[in-house]
Design a protein around this motif. Structure first.
Motif, short mmCIF file in Angstrom:
data_model
loop_
_atom_site.label_atom_id
_atom_site.label_comp_id
_atom_site.label_asym_id
_atom_site.label_seq_id
_atom_site.Cartn_x
_atom_site.Cartn_y
_atom_site.Cartn_z
N ARG A 45 0.82 -1.21 0.00
CA ARG A 45 0.00 0.00 0.00
C ARG A 45 0.85 1.26 0.00
NH1 ARG A 45 -3.95 -1.23 4.95
NH2 ARG A 45 -1.95 -2.08 5.71
N ALA B 159 1.69 1.98 -3.53
CA ALA B 159 0.58 2.00 -4.48
C ALA B 159 0.64 3.25 -5.34
CB ALA B 159 -0.75 1.96 -3.73
N TRP C 94 -6.27 -0.25 -5.60
CA TRP C 94 -4.99 -0.93 -5.70
C TRP C 94 -5.17 -2.42 -5.40
CZ3 TRP C 94 -0.74 -0.24 -8.11
CH2 TRP C 94 0.44 -0.90 -7.74
N THR D 65 -5.34 -5.80 -3.74
CA THR D 65 -5.61 -6.22 -2.35
C THR D 65 -5.47 -7.73 -2.15
OG1 THR D 65 -7.99 -6.36 -2.83
CG2 THR D 65 -7.15 -4.27 -1.93
#
Length: 793
Positions: free
Chosen positions: A536, A539, A547, A549
């Protein structure tokens, strides 16, 4: 023929220029600023037109950069390839090796750099431009390209060729530009040979130009000729200039709409200001024109006299404007060179010819129209019209303003613009255009800063840890040919990961690997970036969707959706090393890294791709340089490496574009202010008798200033109300065009940069421009003595 021809006419012209000193200076300064802004905008627009092609032609750039094994091909054999059919020029062979530049602090570790050995920057092919410093002439010196040089490696700094404690050091003595980007750095041939090692052996570099190299097919045919002319295995790899051209054009394309927008604003405002200034100066001289006709001047002589009175100060302003424009354009073009990644740019000579010629034409027409009108007037009519504005014009505005609960001086000033509607319209346009420029510039710089913050997340990480895992060919040096030596063994990613977790100061990290894949609906190879762990922090800014996951997801750039005709929610088939996977598109990423089509997925879908790098964030208060140095000592014995990241080239581009926007906006706002200044000077001169009457009736100097400023306040408010929405609309139009030129859509964080407080402040820009432009003539009116004002016309 009139008896006043010749010397008398010249005396009238000199008298008119000298008598109205304020208007003469205003005309000269306004024209100077208008011409300077047009020269700067025109020069930048010309520079944005195919900058790579122009620089490549000027430098005789290499169509093919070839790398040879010196053990399999002698110097004589390499030189003989220059006589092959179709080869028009060659340079080399130059010794080439690779280095890993590390700054003096040991924190900024660059990717491998191609170092070529050349005794001089000049050659028949790839004739380099030295933008700073000098060429390397002795051991211990190095010349870097503008793409490599930056905050960590400035002129005069010292770098180490690796992060080893005993690594040789080199001093940066020059910054050079290679349009074809044949190398990242240059040193003397002896220095390159001395830096070679078993891991980075010396190879030979040859540069070629061909009579036909416009297409990929031509380049392929030329490469086959080179391969056939030498022993088997001698050619290690080649690089085509078409790839460099594509990347350079992609970097230049987004700036073209930006420059065109400012160029059009500058040219339009120049026409408005020059026309209004000159026509106003002639229009206020109608009474004097009538007097000249009364003493015997013919209408033609009157027209010639007043056109000349406008052309003389305008000619001085044009000359100064061309000089000023060239001086201001040079540093901007030097910065633009970094944006485009091409050789040094200069002001096109014809811009300095066309702009002043056009300005002279505009001045001549602007002066000729009112002068012809005055020439046709009867003598008595010209004298009567020239004494004051026409009776009754704007009286309704005075009656309406008089009902407002404001001081009488203020209401008088608010109604004054209606006496000269044409002049007021020109002033309103000037203020509106100045507000448009300010609004657009504020939005543009905010968007560019947002782009800089949303750049490739890999460049944002504090520390990069390299494992040496295989990936796609990098951007440095020629692509390796088949049969070359295997790369050194990569570090075990698991052990590197353990070292990162054990290192004090680690806040978070994720692994990233790159591999070449094929995608259904896309021809050729696609680069896939695969992420391991919590990515993250790495990202990309999302244009739409979200984004990655989990498994089975893929994030793609705008270009991918355009080429494949897919949209978020669709599935695509991705094959890596013979392993097909069906992935669902969950997001559209704002990917500005380069022009390579790239997708982003979870490494769990392609477990065979080992992480090539780990991107690490350090805890607050931890030095990234010291962290990288300590971690490098742990992972180097494992076969890895670590380095703190230096500021990226993207930051440099954003700063340069911001500087260009700020300077162009300042010039346009200054021109708008001069237009207001000229109009207020004309109004004040015309109404000086009325001001004397008001002063005789008790109006104080402060009230006089308020009257003059109030006469432009309404124009400033209306100009702001017109200019802010127009600037907002211009930003909303130009930014997506800039993004599409770069092959991407833009995320909301880049587009939605205006908030309500900012729009309100920008609305005050129109009032500010108007008030600042009127401040000087307001002070003059306040200082004028009552008796002098009553005697003046």
């Amino acid at each position: 023929m009139s008896r006043f021809a010749g010397g008398a006419l010249a005396r009238v012209v000199r008298s008119g220029v000298g008598r109205r000193r304020v208007q003469t200076v205003v005309i000269a300064v306004a024209v100077m600023m208008a011409v300077a802004s047009a020269v700067v905008a025109g020069s930048l627009m010309v520079a944005a037109d195919a900058p790579f092609d122009k620089a490549f032609a000027r430098q005789h750039g290499a169509h093919i950069t070839a790398e040879y094994d010196p053990a399999k091909a002698s110097t004589a054999q390499l030189e003989a390839t220059g006589r092959l059919d179709g080869v028009t020029a060659t340079a080399g062979p130059y010794p080439v090796t690779t280095i890993r530049a590390v700054d003096e602090g040991g924190g900024h570790l660059q990717p491998p750099l191609t170092l070529a050995g050349r005794s001089t920057p000049h050659a028949d092919v790839d004739d380099l431009d030295l933008s700073l410093g000098r060429w390397a002439t002795k051991p211990g010196e190095i010349v870097l390209t503008s793409q490599v040089a930056g905050p960590a490696f400035e002129l005069g700094t010292t770098l180490r060729t690796s992060d080893a404690a005993d690594a040789p050091t080199l001093t940066v003595v020059g910054i050079a530009v290679s349009a074809a980007r044949t190398a990242d750095a240059w040193a003397t041939p002896a220095q390159v040979t001395a830096l070679a090692s078993k891991e980075t052996p010396v190879t030979g570099q040859m540069l070629y130009r061909f009579d036909s190299a416009d297409t990929k097919g031509h380049i392929t045919a030329a490469r086959k000729k080179l391969t056939a002319a030498l022993p088997e295995g001698a050619l290690l790899g080649t690089r085509s200039y078409l790839d460099t051209k594509r990347a350079a054009d992609a970097g230049a394309a987004p700036t073209i709409p930006f420059l065109i927008a400012f160029g059009v604003l500058g040219i339009a405002m120049s026409l408005i200001i020059v026309g209004s200034v000159v026509s106003g100066a002639v229009g206020t001289s109608l009474r004097r024109i009538g007097i000249l006709k009364a003493i015997g001047f013919t209408p033609r002589e009157v027209v010639r006299a007043y056109v000349a009175q406008a052309l003389i100060p305008a000619g001085v302003g044009i000359a100064l404007g061309v000089v000023l424009g060239n001086l201001l354009a040079v540093p901007l073009l030097d910065g633009t060179e970094q944006v485009y990644g091409t050789a040094s740019l200069t002001v096109a000579w014809w811009v300095s010819v066309v702009v002043p010629a056009a300005a002279l034409l505009v001045v001549g027409i602007a002066a000729l129209i009112p002068a012809l009108r005055a020439g046709r007037l009867r003598t008595v009519e010209a004298i009567a019209i020239g004494r004051a504005p026409r009776t009754g014009r704007g009286q309704w505005a005075h009656r309406a303003a008089g009902r407002l609960p404001l001081p009488r001086a203020v209401t008088y000033g608010l109604a004054a613009p209606f006496a000269h509607p044409v002049r007021t319209a020109a002033m309103l346009l000037a203020v509106a255009f100045g507000t448009v420029a300010a609004t657009f510039a504020v939005g543009l710089t905010s968007s560019l800063n947002a782009v800089g913050e949303a750049q490739d997340p890999e460049n944002r990480a504090a520390v990069t840890v390299f494992t040496g895992a295989a990936g796609p060919p990098g951007a440095h040096g020629p692509a390796p040919a088949a049969g070359t030596a295997d790369p050194p063994a990569a570090a075990d990613p698991a052990r590197v990961r353990a070292a990162i977790e054990a290192q004090a100061g680690t806040a978070s990290y994720y692994g990233k690997s790159q591999t070449d894949v094929t995608v259904g609906g896309v021809s050729g190879i696609v680069r896939a970036s695969l992420y391991q762990g919590d990515s993250r922090s790495g990202a990309y800014e999302m244009i739409s969707g979200h984004w990655i996951t989990g498994r089975g997801q893929v994030v793609v750039p705008s270009g991918f959706l355009e080429k494949t005709g897919t949209e978020i929610g669709d599935t695509v088939r991705v094959t890596s090393q013979g392993q097909p996977r069906t992935l669902r598109i969950v997001g559209e990423a704002f990917d500005t890294s380069d022009d390579t089509l790239e997708i982003h997925a979870n490494r769990a879908d392609f477990p065979a791709a080992e992480p090539g790098v780990f991107l690490v964030e350090v805890k607050p208060g931890v030095s990234a340089t010291e962290y990288a140095r300590d971690l490098a000592a742990t992972v180097q014995p494992l076969g890895g490496d670590a380095g703190a990241n230096s500021p990226s080239q993207q930051d440099n581009m954003v700063l340069i574009l911001n500087a260009m926007a700020a300077l162009l906006t300042l010039m346009l706002v200054s021109v708008a202010g001069l237009g207001v200044l000229n109009s207020v000077v004309l109004d004040t001169r015309e109404r000086v008798h009325d001001l004397g009457v008001c002063k005789a009736l008790g109006m104080s100097p402060r009230q006089t200033v308020g009257l003059v400023l109030a006469s432009v306040a309404g124009i400033g408010v209306l100009g702001g109300l017109l200019g802010v929405p127009a600037g907002f609309a211009l930003h909303a139009y130009v930014l997506p065009v800039m993004g599409h030129a770069a092959g991407t859509d833009l995320p909301p964080s880049v587009l939605d940069v205006y908030d309500t407080p900012r729009l309100v402040l920008l609305g005050l820009a129109g009032v500010t421009i108007a008030l600042l432009g009127a401040l000087l003539p307001a002070g003059w009116a306040a200082r004028t003595r009552t008796a002098t004002a009553l005697r003046t016309e």
